[in-house]
Design an enzyme around this catalytic site. Structure first.
Site: not given
Ligand code: TYM
Length: 331
Positions: A112, A195, A198
């Site tokens: 990023k 992948k 968003k």
């Molecule tokens: P975020 O908001 O990007 O995504 C939320 C969840 O979706 C999963 N994900 C995917 N899984 C499979 N294939 C994909 N293409 C795909 N895109 C997204 C992500 O792995 C995630 O589980 N940092 C985290 C948010 C967060 C978090 C936490 C998660 C903040 N604090 C504590 C767990 C525990 C994030 O940006 O997820």
């Protein structure tokens, strides 16, 4: 009951199929056997410049989607991360346990910050995974259901937990990632080597849960496949078809084997058309339910407030232990 915890960022107008199949679908099923905490990571959503009004809206839409997909506010604590101030406070303590080098090695930061150069990325982007570690460790969960892209952050979380436990006194439980192999990484429909994301998928590559179902159907029908004609699961040679099979299998519960057998002798057209129908059938009631929930703002606010209260009972206790062990005076 052991706990389960996870979070999702409110950085888009809708969750997409990667979020759902990779993570939030598991949140729904894990609620039965664990004490569940699920939150909307709004603190994480401001590490890049953002529109405050949109953030508020997207936080509410995220909450509505979680409820619409089956997270039950009676059983699960659903809340916004910023409503539980202990997250930011524990993050500060963990920041002090993390080296700059360790933070800079996180691939998300490298990716990023690559565009504008590290010098112009926010410090928040650098410490993002440390806040994530705080999110998790506060609740002492057994499992953290996430997609594959979060694995490295879970490893850092375990390292920091161990470091704190070792330096002070055993305080944190080492959490385990809960990553389902089959759906750990859902790929972009237009560029099946990347992948679904968003931030980086083009509109034709991403299926948002709240998209117009007709448009989702169209995207599936025009998903990139290959010049072969056989529906077969082979992620190396047939990335596009394999990704569609993964989605098809996850949404219907039918095994990939069974799906492959049923498309023997048929072409990609039939296969994609049927998957489009399956997706439309899934998203249509989901969308309606989300919009119904969004129409009652007072009720959504109340769900989040109740969730935050439940969360704070646990988080405050952990933070008090941490403050005590670090040597801070009682407030
Ligand atoms: P975020 O908001 O990007 O995504 C939320 C969840 O979706 C999963 N994900 C995917 N899984 C499979 N294939 C994909 N293409 C795909 N895109 C997204 C992500 O792995 C995630 O589980 N940092 C985290 C948010 C967060 C978090 C936490 C998660 C903040 N604090 C504590 C767990 C525990 C994030 O940006 O997820």
């Amino acid at each position: 009951r052991p706990r389960v915890l996870s979070g999702i960022q409110p950085t888009a107008d809708s969750f997409h199929f990667g979020n759902y199949l990779g993570a939030t679908r598991q949140w729904v099923s894990l609620q039965d056997d664990f004490e569940p905490f699920f939150f909307i990571a709004d603190l994480h959503a401001i590490t890049n410049e953002h529109d405050p009004k949109k953030l508020t809206e997207r936080t509410l839409v995220s909450a509505a989607q979680l409820v619409a997909m089956g997270i039950d506010p009676e059983r699960s604590a659903i809340f916004a991360q910023s409503q539980v101030h202990e997250h930011a406070e524990l993050a500060w303590v963990l920041n002090s346990l993390t080296s700059v080098g360790e933070a800079r090695r996180m691939t998300q930061f490298k990716d990023k910050s690559a565009k504008g150069g590290e010098g112009s990325a926010s410090v928040g982007l650098l410490t993002y995974p440390i806040l994530q570690a705080a999110d998790i460790l506060l609740y002492r969960p057994q499992y953290v259901p996430v997609g594959e892209d979060q694995r490295q952050h879970l490893e850092l979380t375990r390292d920091l937990a161990q470091r704190f436990n070792h330096r002070y006194k055993k305080t944190f439980r080492l959490p385990e990632p809960y990553i389902l192999k089959e759906t750990a990484k859902i790929y972009d429909l237009a560029e099946p080597s990347r992948k679904m994301s968003k931030s980086s998928s083009s509109p034709s590559g991403i299926i948002d849960l709240l998209d117009d179902p007709k448009s989702s159907a169209k995207k599936i029908r025009s998903a990139v496949t290959d010049s072969d004609t056989v529906v077969r699961f082979d992620p190396e040679a047939k990335a596009g078809v394999s990704n569609l099979l993964t989605i098809y299998s996850a949404v219907t519960g039918r095994s990939i084997e069974d799906l492959v057998a049923s498309y023997e002798g048929k072409g990609y057209g039939d296969f994609k058309g049927d998957l489009a129908d399956v997706v439309v059938e899934f998203v249509t009631p989901f969308r309606d339910r989300t919009h119904e929930l969004l129409a009652d703002r007072a009720e959504l606010d109340s769900i989040l407030r109740r969730g935050a209260e439940k969360a704070r009972e646990v988080a405050a206790k952990t933070l008090a232990d941490v403050y005590d062990r670090v040597g801070f005076l009682k407030a």
